[in-house]
Motif scaffolding. Structure first.
Motif, PDB file in Angstrom:
ATOM      1  N   PRO A 272     -35.344 -43.012  35.748  1.00  0.00           N
ATOM      2  CA  PRO A 272     -34.828 -41.808  36.420  1.00  0.00           C
ATOM      3  C   PRO A 272     -35.088 -40.527  35.643  1.00  0.00           C
ATOM      4  CG  PRO A 272     -33.025 -43.150  35.588  1.00  0.00           C
ATOM      5  CD  PRO A 272     -34.263 -43.964  35.450  1.00  0.00           C
ATOM      6  N   VAL A 273     -35.091 -40.604  34.302  1.00  0.00           N
ATOM      7  CA  VAL A 273     -35.387 -39.412  33.501  1.00  0.00           C
ATOM      8  C   VAL A 273     -36.813 -38.939  33.785  1.00  0.00           C
ATOM      9  CG1 VAL A 273     -35.691 -38.525  31.163  1.00  0.00           C
ATOM     10  CG2 VAL A 273     -33.752 -40.011  31.680  1.00  0.00           C
ATOM     11  N   VAL A 274     -37.761 -39.873  33.756  1.00  0.00           N
ATOM     12  CA  VAL A 274     -39.155 -39.527  34.043  1.00  0.00           C
ATOM     13  C   VAL A 274     -39.305 -39.003  35.462  1.00  0.00           C
ATOM     14  CG1 VAL A 274     -41.478 -40.495  34.308  1.00  0.00           C
ATOM     15  CG2 VAL A 274     -40.062 -41.164  32.358  1.00  0.00           C
ATOM     16  N   TYR A 275     -38.618 -39.614  36.387  1.00  0.00           N
ATOM     17  CA  TYR A 275     -38.741 -39.228  37.788  1.00  0.00           C
ATOM     18  C   TYR A 275     -38.218 -37.825  38.038  1.00  0.00           C
ATOM     19  CZ  TYR A 275     -39.999 -41.173  42.300  1.00  0.00           C
ATOM     20  OH  TYR A 275     -40.655 -41.464  43.456  1.00  0.00           O
ATOM     21  N   PHE A 276     -37.088 -37.488  37.423  1.00  0.00           N
ATOM     22  CA  PHE A 276     -36.565 -36.129  37.552  1.00  0.00           C
ATOM     23  C   PHE A 276     -37.557 -35.116  36.965  1.00  0.00           C
ATOM     24  CE2 PHE A 276     -32.077 -37.654  38.196  1.00  0.00           C
ATOM     25  CZ  PHE A 276     -31.839 -36.911  39.348  1.00  0.00           C
ATOM     26  N   VAL A 277     -38.132 -35.437  35.806  1.00  0.00           N
ATOM     27  CA  VAL A 277     -39.084 -34.524  35.171  1.00  0.00           C
ATOM     28  C   VAL A 277     -40.288 -34.289  36.075  1.00  0.00           C
ATOM     29  CG1 VAL A 277     -40.710 -34.278  33.249  1.00  0.00           C
ATOM     30  CG2 VAL A 277     -38.379 -35.064  32.811  1.00  0.00           C
ATOM     31  N   VAL A 278     -40.805 -35.350  36.683  1.00  0.00           N
ATOM     32  CA  VAL A 278     -41.961 -35.222  37.576  1.00  0.00           C
ATOM     33  C   VAL A 278     -41.633 -34.316  38.754  1.00  0.00           C
ATOM     34  CG1 VAL A 278     -43.431 -36.481  39.205  1.00  0.00           C
ATOM     35  CG2 VAL A 278     -43.024 -37.405  36.919  1.00  0.00           C
ATOM     36  N   MET A 279     -40.467 -34.515  39.369  1.00  0.00           N
ATOM     37  CA  MET A 279     -40.121 -33.696  40.538  1.00  0.00           C
ATOM     38  C   MET A 279     -39.868 -32.243  40.149  1.00  0.00           C
ATOM     39  SD  MET A 279     -38.060 -35.877  43.366  1.00  0.00           S
ATOM     40  CE  MET A 279     -36.570 -36.092  42.427  1.00  0.00           C
ATOM     41  N   PHE A 280     -39.225 -32.009  39.017  1.00  0.00           N
ATOM     42  CA  PHE A 280     -38.965 -30.631  38.595  1.00  0.00           C
ATOM     43  C   PHE A 280     -40.272 -29.880  38.302  1.00  0.00           C
ATOM     44  CE2 PHE A 280     -34.441 -31.693  37.653  1.00  0.00           C
ATOM     45  CZ  PHE A 280     -33.868 -30.564  38.226  1.00  0.00           C
ATOM     46  N   ARG A 281     -41.299 -30.608  37.828  1.00  0.00           N
ATOM     47  CA  ARG A 281     -42.543 -29.959  37.434  1.00  0.00           C
ATOM     48  C   ARG A 281     -43.611 -29.985  38.518  1.00  0.00           C
ATOM     49  NH1 ARG A 281     -43.525 -31.832  31.094  1.00  0.00           N
ATOM     50  NH2 ARG A 281     -41.637 -30.842  30.245  1.00  0.00           N
ATOM     51  N   SER A 282     -43.375 -30.695  39.624  1.00  0.00           N
ATOM     52  CA  SER A 282     -44.390 -30.836  40.667  1.00  0.00           C
ATOM     53  C   SER A 282     -44.692 -29.489  41.320  1.00  0.00           C
ATOM     54  CB  SER A 282     -43.925 -31.829  41.730  1.00  0.00           C
ATOM     55  OG  SER A 282     -44.838 -31.851  42.817  1.00  0.00           O
ATOM     56  N   PRO A 283     -45.986 -29.151  41.497  1.00  0.00           N
ATOM     57  CA  PRO A 283     -46.331 -27.903  42.187  1.00  0.00           C
ATOM     58  C   PRO A 283     -46.006 -27.934  43.676  1.00  0.00           C
ATOM     59  CG  PRO A 283     -48.305 -29.204  41.717  1.00  0.00           C
ATOM     60  CD  PRO A 283     -47.167 -29.869  41.000  1.00  0.00           C
ATOM     61  N   ARG A 284     -45.753 -29.134  44.221  1.00  0.00           N
ATOM     62  CA  ARG A 284     -45.410 -29.237  45.646  1.00  0.00           C
ATOM     63  C   ARG A 284     -43.929 -28.983  45.894  1.00  0.00           C
ATOM     64  NH1 ARG A 284     -47.570 -35.017  46.971  1.00  0.00           N
ATOM     65  NH2 ARG A 284     -46.381 -35.311  45.058  1.00  0.00           N
ATOM     66  N   VAL A 285     -43.156 -28.805  44.841  1.00  0.00           N
ATOM     67  CA  VAL A 285     -41.725 -28.502  44.969  1.00  0.00           C
ATOM     68  C   VAL A 285     -41.532 -26.998  44.796  1.00  0.00           C
ATOM     69  CG1 VAL A 285     -39.426 -28.896  44.011  1.00  0.00           C
ATOM     70  CG2 VAL A 285     -41.069 -30.775  44.118  1.00  0.00           C
ATOM     71  N   SER A 286     -40.968 -26.368  45.823  1.00  0.00           N
ATOM     72  CA  SER A 286     -40.771 -24.916  45.783  1.00  0.00           C
ATOM     73  C   SER A 286     -39.639 -24.545  44.824  1.00  0.00           C
ATOM     74  CB  SER A 286     -40.446 -24.400  47.187  1.00  0.00           C
ATOM     75  OG  SER A 286     -39.155 -24.849  47.584  1.00  0.00           O
ATOM     76  N   PRO A 287     -39.594 -23.287  44.373  1.00  0.00           N
ATOM     77  CA  PRO A 287     -38.485 -22.867  43.493  1.00  0.00           C
ATOM     78  C   PRO A 287     -37.117 -23.095  44.125  1.00  0.00           C
ATOM     79  CG  PRO A 287     -40.244 -21.247  43.438  1.00  0.00           C
ATOM     80  CD  PRO A 287     -40.609 -22.230  44.511  1.00  0.00           C
ATOM     81  N   GLU A 288     -37.013 -22.857  45.438  1.00  0.00           N
ATOM     82  CA  GLU A 288     -35.734 -23.081  46.113  1.00  0.00           C
ATOM     83  C   GLU A 288     -35.352 -24.553  46.082  1.00  0.00           C
ATOM     84  OE1 GLU A 288     -33.655 -22.428  50.514  1.00  0.00           O
ATOM     85  OE2 GLU A 288     -35.742 -21.871  50.161  1.00  0.00           O
ATOM     86  N   GLU A 289     -36.315 -25.440  46.347  1.00  0.00           N
ATOM     87  CA  GLU A 289     -36.041 -26.876  46.301  1.00  0.00           C
ATOM     88  C   GLU A 289     -35.707 -27.320  44.887  1.00  0.00           C
ATOM     89  OE1 GLU A 289     -38.754 -28.758  49.880  1.00  0.00           O
ATOM     90  OE2 GLU A 289     -39.744 -28.246  47.990  1.00  0.00           O
ATOM     91  N   ARG A 290     -36.361 -26.730  43.913  1.00  0.00           N
ATOM     92  CA  ARG A 290     -36.101 -27.083  42.516  1.00  0.00           C
ATOM     93  C   ARG A 290     -34.674 -26.699  42.127  1.00  0.00           C
ATOM     94  NH1 ARG A 290     -40.351 -24.822  40.744  1.00  0.00           N
ATOM     95  NH2 ARG A 290     -41.661 -26.676  40.999  1.00  0.00           N
ATOM     96  N   GLY A 291     -34.195 -25.584  42.658  1.00  0.00           N
ATOM     97  CA  GLY A 291     -32.827 -25.170  42.379  1.00  0.00           C
ATOM     98  C   GLY A 291     -31.807 -26.146  42.939  1.00  0.00           C
ATOM     99  N   ARG A 292     -32.123 -26.779  44.074  1.00  0.00           N
ATOM    100  CA  ARG A 292     -31.197 -27.751  44.664  1.00  0.00           C
ATOM    101  C   ARG A 292     -31.232 -29.093  43.938  1.00  0.00           C
ATOM    102  NH1 ARG A 292     -32.933 -25.489  49.816  1.00  0.00           N
ATOM    103  NH2 ARG A 292     -34.322 -27.264  50.165  1.00  0.00           N
ATOM    104  N   LEU A 293     -32.275 -29.321  43.157  1.00  0.00           N
ATOM    105  CA  LEU A 293     -32.333 -30.579  42.401  1.00  0.00           C
ATOM    106  C   LEU A 293     -31.342 -30.589  41.236  1.00  0.00           C
ATOM    107  CD1 LEU A 293     -36.142 -31.489  42.186  1.00  0.00           C
ATOM    108  CD2 LEU A 293     -34.316 -32.826  43.264  1.00  0.00           C
TER     109      LEU A 293
END
Length: 499
Positions: A272-293
């Motif tokens: 889960p640590v690796v998975y969270f890092v991948v999603m936070f850094r993914s270019p397909r995740v918008s800043p707004e979506e990153r804030g909700r993570l």
């Protein structure tokens, strides 16, 4: 290659006036029906698995020590939910949610049929198949429920509560059948009943597929043909290599059961640590979506704490019930495995009440974070309750009345409804669009981590006193729930559009 939806495959959620199933979309009935039988098979088997592991070989069991039996059972749960990561990715990129759920159900059924064969080898083969199948089915069927609703639809939480009630109908009925067969005919007859239940679930899922929103022939974010072929080849090669390496290590005497459990716990922490890092850094995740993570991390940890308690309903609590609780109520004798049905019964009874309360309150209902916090606190209280009947005994020959365990499961059941329905519903709202099914898989990784921690902690069961064991674990959960309550103002600000 992606395909567009046909006329019989609705690409959008049904309109708001689709109220054919208790005021909810028709597709909810199909998905809830699948979960009835999937939980019948999974939790029916889970209710007798630790007892099967701990039973003597002469009586058809595996002859494990109680602590080892609980640890191995928890490790199996860890593996089940770890595989959900691959299941979410396969649905998003290769199979699509509908086919991922279908193939997962087929693997689960095959696994239960394998466990019906009375040999140790087929037991481990069956558990492996069930782990793979559940990893495909669980994250994706919950994601399909979310697709039935638009983000602003106030029915979403109530719909998830009804969906969860369906889950717990299976959770109630499964142990009744499997535990009775395990006691009267043999453990493997109980596993046979689980196989039959999953088969029925698959039949009704296929029959009701036309009501599922977003069902497509291919994945929503499918890989291009070239990368898809390479991905499939890598997956097949990886599975073969992992199986060969594990076999070689086992034959060499390095890969013991204890080490396998430890490896799974380590993986459940790292993944889960690796998975969270991948999603936070993914270019397909918008800043707004990153804030909700960010608030989602808090919900994730709350789920870990609660499910650490919940899953022990099928391990330490089941062992306690088999050795130190009376198996009779009002003169009626029953198998120890039937205690697991009490949890499902309470959730069946309470889920519609919770759904009705949320529907009646509408926008005035508590914020999702507060529902989750209350669930965690109730889970802790369910363990703290067990301090009372296990205290003040000179030895372990005492037998508590059945109502103590029933009362503990009442608290645990209500907490489960509050946390899981709100948690799964919030996950479908907070998920970045490009990681929809995989974010649902991340929620199930919280269950993997809970099981991974449990696989280590349950080794203390029997080594420390029962009051100390249940008291410390329960107190930790209560404190964690209160911490989520304290963080509620920040969570409300950052979890929009979750309310």
């Amino acid at each position: 290659m992606s395909h567009t939806a046909t006329g019989t495959e609705p690409a959008q959620p049904p309109p708001g006036d689709d109220t054919a199933f208790f005021g909810q979309p028709r597709g909810l009935m199909t998905l809830s029906g699948l979960e009835v039988w999937e939980r019948f098979s999974f939790l029916g088997m889970q209710a007798i698995l630790v007892l099967f592991f701990a039973d003597t070989v002469s009586d058809g069991g595996m002859g494990m020590e109680p602590g080892t039996a609980a640890s191995v059972s928890a490790a199996y749960g860890t593996l089940v939910y770890l595989v959900s990561v691959a299941g979410g990715w396969l649905a998003d990129r290769i199979l699509g949610s509908y086919r991922a759920v279908l193939y997962g159900g087929i693997l689960i059924a095959c696994g239960h049929y394998a466990m019906a064969v009375p040999t140790a080898t087929m037991t481990w083969v069956g558990l492996g198949l069930i782990s793979a199948g559940t990893g495909l089915l669980k994250p994706n069927v919950a994601s399909m429920v979310g697709k039935l609703y638009r983000t602003e639809d106030d029915r979403r939480d109530a719909g998830f509560a009804l969906y969860y009630m369906g889950i717990n109908i299976g959770a109630f009925a499964g142990p009744l059948v499997t535990a009775w067969l395990g006691d009267h005919a043999g453990w493997h007859w109980g596993f046979s009943a689980a196989a039959f239940g999953m088969t029925l679930g698959l039949i009704q899922y296929v029959a009701g597929r036309r009501h599922l929103a977003g069902r497509k022939h291919a994945a929503e974010y499918a890989l291009a043909p070239g990368p898809m072929r390479r991905a499939v080849l890598l997956i097949v090669a990886g599975v073969v290599v992992a199986a060969l390496v594990a076999t070689a290590l086992a034959l060499a005497g390095w890969l013991t059961m204890d080490r396998f459990v430890d490896v799974l716990t380590l993986v459940s922490v790292i993944t889960p640590v690796v998975y969270f890092v991948v999603m936070f850094r993914s270019p397909r995740v918008s800043p707004e979506e990153r804030g909700r993570l960010r608030p989602y991390v808090v919900l994730f940890l709350a789920s870990v704490v609660f499910n650490f308690i919940l899953f022990q309903a099928y391990s330490t609590m089941m062992l306690l019930a088999s050795t130190n609780a009376r198996t009779e109520i009002f003169g009626f004798h029953f198998p120890a495995g039937w205690y697991a049905s009490a949890l499902g019964a309470f959730e069946v009874a309470l889920a519609p009440v919770v759904a009705a309360v949320w529907a009646r309150m509408g926008p005035r209902q508590p914020h999702a974070s507060n529902k989750i916090a209350i669930g965690v606190i109730l889970g802790g209280l369910s363990f703290l309750l067990m301090v009372l009947p296990t205290s003040g005994h000179a030895d372990d020959t005492y037998r508590m009345t059945a109502w103590w365990i029933v009362g503990s499961y009442l608290l645990l059941g209500l907490g489960d409804i509050l946390l899981e329905t709100s948690g799964m519903s919030a996950t479908t709202k907070l998920a970045p669009k490009a990681f929809a099914s995989q974010t649902m898989a991340l929620w199930f990784l919280s269950l993997a981590l809970a099981n991974g921690i449990q696989a280590q902690i349950v080794k203390l069961y029997g080594e420390v006193s029962n009051p100390a064991y249940f008291g410390v674990n329960g107190a930790v959960a209560v404190v964690a729930g209160l911490a989520v309550v304290a963080a509620a103002p920040w969570l409300r600000r950052t979890m929009h559009p979750v309310h």
